[in-house]
Design a protein around this motif. Structure first.
Motif, PDB file in Angstrom:
ATOM      1  N   GLU A 163     -55.075   6.214  -2.647  1.00 34.58           N
ATOM      2  CA  GLU A 163     -53.754   6.453  -3.234  1.00 34.58           C
ATOM      3  C   GLU A 163     -52.737   6.837  -2.172  1.00 34.58           C
ATOM      4  O   GLU A 163     -51.586   6.368  -2.184  1.00 34.58           O
ATOM      5  CB  GLU A 163     -53.849   7.561  -4.290  1.00 34.58           C
ATOM      6  CG  GLU A 163     -54.639   7.152  -5.528  1.00 34.58           C
ATOM      7  CD  GLU A 163     -54.776   8.305  -6.509  1.00 34.58           C
ATOM      8  OE1 GLU A 163     -54.302   9.422  -6.175  1.00 34.58           O
ATOM      9  OE2 GLU A 163     -55.343   8.087  -7.599  1.00 34.58           O
ATOM     10  N   LEU A 164     -53.146   7.699  -1.229  1.00 35.06           N
ATOM     11  CA  LEU A 164     -52.235   8.097  -0.154  1.00 35.06           C
ATOM     12  C   LEU A 164     -51.872   6.903   0.735  1.00 35.06           C
ATOM     13  O   LEU A 164     -50.713   6.765   1.161  1.00 35.06           O
ATOM     14  CB  LEU A 164     -52.874   9.216   0.688  1.00 35.06           C
ATOM     15  CG  LEU A 164     -53.018  10.567  -0.005  1.00 35.06           C
ATOM     16  CD1 LEU A 164     -53.786  11.535   0.889  1.00 35.06           C
ATOM     17  CD2 LEU A 164     -51.645  11.153  -0.335  1.00 35.06           C
ATOM     18  N   GLU A 165     -52.863   6.046   1.034  1.00 36.53           N
ATOM     19  CA  GLU A 165     -52.578   4.860   1.849  1.00 36.53           C
ATOM     20  C   GLU A 165     -51.588   3.945   1.141  1.00 36.53           C
ATOM     21  O   GLU A 165     -50.676   3.397   1.761  1.00 36.53           O
ATOM     22  CB  GLU A 165     -53.877   4.119   2.151  1.00 36.53           C
ATOM     23  CG  GLU A 165     -54.778   4.848   3.139  1.00 36.53           C
ATOM     24  CD  GLU A 165     -56.101   4.116   3.339  1.00 36.53           C
ATOM     25  OE1 GLU A 165     -56.399   3.217   2.517  1.00 36.53           O
ATOM     26  OE2 GLU A 165     -56.820   4.462   4.299  1.00 36.53           O
ATOM     27  N   GLN A 166     -51.771   3.766  -0.186  1.00 40.43           N
ATOM     28  CA  GLN A 166     -50.832   2.932  -0.936  1.00 40.43           C
ATOM     29  C   GLN A 166     -49.438   3.551  -0.951  1.00 40.43           C
ATOM     30  O   GLN A 166     -48.427   2.853  -0.819  1.00 40.43           O
ATOM     31  CB  GLN A 166     -51.333   2.730  -2.361  1.00 40.43           C
ATOM     32  CG  GLN A 166     -52.609   1.898  -2.449  1.00 40.43           C
ATOM     33  CD  GLN A 166     -53.135   1.795  -3.858  1.00 40.43           C
ATOM     34  OE1 GLN A 166     -52.594   2.405  -4.793  1.00 40.43           O
ATOM     35  NE2 GLN A 166     -54.210   1.026  -4.037  1.00 40.43           N
TER      36      GLN A 166
ATOM     37  N   GLN B  77     -43.332   2.873   3.657  1.00 40.61           N
ATOM     38  CA  GLN B  77     -42.981   2.123   4.864  1.00 40.61           C
ATOM     39  C   GLN B  77     -42.162   0.882   4.523  1.00 40.61           C
ATOM     40  O   GLN B  77     -41.208   0.540   5.224  1.00 40.61           O
ATOM     41  CB  GLN B  77     -44.260   1.717   5.607  1.00 40.61           C
ATOM     42  CG  GLN B  77     -44.004   1.028   6.938  1.00 40.61           C
ATOM     43  CD  GLN B  77     -43.249   1.909   7.912  1.00 40.61           C
ATOM     44  OE1 GLN B  77     -43.587   3.071   8.085  1.00 40.61           O
ATOM     45  NE2 GLN B  77     -42.229   1.365   8.538  1.00 40.61           N
ATOM     46  N   ARG B  78     -42.559   0.196   3.418  1.00 41.64           N
ATOM     47  CA  ARG B  78     -41.766  -0.967   2.994  1.00 41.64           C
ATOM     48  C   ARG B  78     -40.359  -0.558   2.599  1.00 41.64           C
ATOM     49  O   ARG B  78     -39.386  -1.261   2.905  1.00 41.64           O
ATOM     50  CB  ARG B  78     -42.466  -1.672   1.829  1.00 41.64           C
ATOM     51  CG  ARG B  78     -43.743  -2.413   2.233  1.00 41.64           C
ATOM     52  CD  ARG B  78     -44.188  -3.353   1.122  1.00 41.64           C
ATOM     53  NE  ARG B  78     -44.556  -2.621  -0.087  1.00 41.64           N
ATOM     54  CZ  ARG B  78     -45.778  -2.207  -0.366  1.00 41.64           C
ATOM     55  NH1 ARG B  78     -46.768  -2.448   0.501  1.00 41.64           N
ATOM     56  NH2 ARG B  78     -46.041  -1.555  -1.471  1.00 41.64           N
TER      57      ARG B  78
ATOM     58  N   ASP C   7     -38.453   0.028   5.754  1.00 40.82           N
ATOM     59  CA  ASP C   7     -38.085  -1.248   6.386  1.00 40.82           C
ATOM     60  C   ASP C   7     -36.894  -1.890   5.683  1.00 40.82           C
ATOM     61  O   ASP C   7     -35.988  -2.423   6.336  1.00 40.82           O
ATOM     62  CB  ASP C   7     -39.285  -2.202   6.363  1.00 40.82           C
ATOM     63  CG  ASP C   7     -40.430  -1.732   7.253  1.00 40.82           C
ATOM     64  OD1 ASP C   7     -40.169  -0.910   8.158  1.00 40.82           O
ATOM     65  OD2 ASP C   7     -41.575  -2.177   7.040  1.00 40.82           O
ATOM     66  N   ARG C   8     -36.905  -1.834   4.336  1.00 35.26           N
ATOM     67  CA  ARG C   8     -35.765  -2.396   3.605  1.00 35.26           C
ATOM     68  C   ARG C   8     -34.481  -1.653   3.923  1.00 35.26           C
ATOM     69  O   ARG C   8     -33.417  -2.256   4.100  1.00 35.26           O
ATOM     70  CB  ARG C   8     -36.041  -2.367   2.092  1.00 35.26           C
ATOM     71  CG  ARG C   8     -37.070  -3.393   1.625  1.00 35.26           C
ATOM     72  CD  ARG C   8     -37.012  -3.563   0.111  1.00 35.26           C
ATOM     73  NE  ARG C   8     -37.337  -2.316  -0.575  1.00 35.26           N
ATOM     74  CZ  ARG C   8     -38.547  -1.979  -0.961  1.00 35.26           C
ATOM     75  NH1 ARG C   8     -39.582  -2.794  -0.716  1.00 35.26           N
ATOM     76  NH2 ARG C   8     -38.768  -0.838  -1.588  1.00 35.26           N
ATOM     77  N   HIS C   9     -34.563  -0.316   3.998  1.00 34.32           N
ATOM     78  CA  HIS C   9     -33.373   0.476   4.330  1.00 34.32           C
ATOM     79  C   HIS C   9     -32.878   0.145   5.737  1.00 34.32           C
ATOM     80  O   HIS C   9     -31.662   0.069   5.979  1.00 34.32           O
ATOM     81  CB  HIS C   9     -33.676   1.960   4.203  1.00 34.32           C
ATOM     82  CG  HIS C   9     -33.758   2.448   2.783  1.00 34.32           C
ATOM     83  ND1 HIS C   9     -32.818   2.133   1.835  1.00 34.32           N
ATOM     84  CD2 HIS C   9     -34.684   3.213   2.154  1.00 34.32           C
ATOM     85  CE1 HIS C   9     -33.139   2.695   0.677  1.00 34.32           C
ATOM     86  NE2 HIS C   9     -34.276   3.349   0.839  1.00 34.32           N
TER      87      HIS C   9
END
Length: 289
Positions: free
Chosen positions: A56-59, A65-66, A69-71
């Motif tokens: 869950e933490l990895e997800q 992170q995504r 990246d979008r920001h």
């Protein structure tokens, strides 16, 4: 007889006691195994819970992170828009300053007295250079005769752009617009690096030049004005040897018309490029009006 009975009794008691001890040991072993099994099961369940929590933490980290990246991409786009707006503001300020700055010839601003004395030659017709006329005034200034320049065309506005592609474009279908996203020059702010379209700010005769490079697959790229094809280039890689092509055209474009590059083949077209090898370029300049 009493002694024999006593001996038999002792033997029976010893045997019974041994059986009892064995039973107690068996019970202890069974209890011990049960406790160990419970502890192992509890440890296994806790490990499963920890692994699930780690997933869950990895997800969550991946999702965050995504989002980051979008920001960052959004911020890059905002910064580029701000740069374009700043250039537009500077261009508008320059045009306004040019329009409001008075010209000396129109305002009859007096020349320096020493210049007047050096230029005052009303009575020296032999010193007139060819294609000049004398202004009959107190200054006696000689200015070029511009009548033979009347047919020459001039450019009142500076319009020029140059852009390149900083990444590969693959699987291009027919009609795919090629967006050259890195701008090196954009005088007049006619080129949009988000759409890859140049919108002519002024009517006139333009020179356009473009080039592409392909490494594996065929690509045919056209230069279109409002969707009408005007010229093409083709790359034809062979046996893992890349192919590069370029073209230049001079055409008249009216103000507000759009010029762009597009792929016109029906199969998978490709363009190879990166930030260091600027093979794919698109440039244009207003020659005259």
């Amino acid at each position: 007889m009493a002694t024999l009975q006593t001996i038999v009794l002792i033997v029976l008691i010893s045997t019974s006691f041994g059986n009892i001890v064995k039973q107690i040991e068996g019970v202890n072993e069974a209890i011990s195994n049960t406790v160990i099994d419970k502890i192992m099961l509890e440890l296994y369940n806790q490990r499963q819970l920890f692994n699930e929590r780690i997933r869950e933490l990895e997800q969550t980290i991946s999702s965050q992170q995504r989002t980051i990246d979008r920001h960052e991409e959004h911020n890059i786009g905002i910064n580029k828009r701000m740069e374009d707006l700043q250039k537009q503001i500077e261009h508008c300020n320059f045009q306004k300053l040019k329009e409001t700055t008075p010209r000396k010839a129109e305002n009859n601003t007096p020349l320096d007295e020493s210049i007047k004395r050096n230029l005052a030659k009303d009575d020296a017709p032999n010193n007139k250079p060819e294609n000049t006329i004398t202004v009959k005034s107190t200054q006696g200034l000689q200015i070029p005769n511009t009548e033979h320049f009347a047919s020459k065309r001039i450019v009142e506005s500076n319009v020029a752009f140059s852009a390149y592609l900083d990444h590969n474009v693959d699987h291009m279908a027919a009609g795919h617009h090629i967006v050259l996203n890195q701008v090196q020059l954009n005088d007049g702010n006619g080129y949009n690096h988000f759409t890859g379209i140049f919108t002519a700010p002024e009517s006139g005769v333009y020179l356009f030049s473009f080039s592409i490079y392909s490494h594996f697959r065929l690509a045919i790229v056209s230069l279109s004005v409002d969707g009408v094809n005007h010229t093409d280039i083709i790359t034809y890689p062979y046996n893992d040897h890349g192919s590069m092509s370029s073209n230049t055209i001079i055409i008249r474009v009216n103000s507000g018309q759009s010029v762009w590059l597009q792929n016109i083949v029906s199969n998978d077209g490709e363009i190879w490029n990166n930030a260091f090898q600027k093979y794919a370029t698109f440039s244009g300049v207003l020659l005259y009006q």
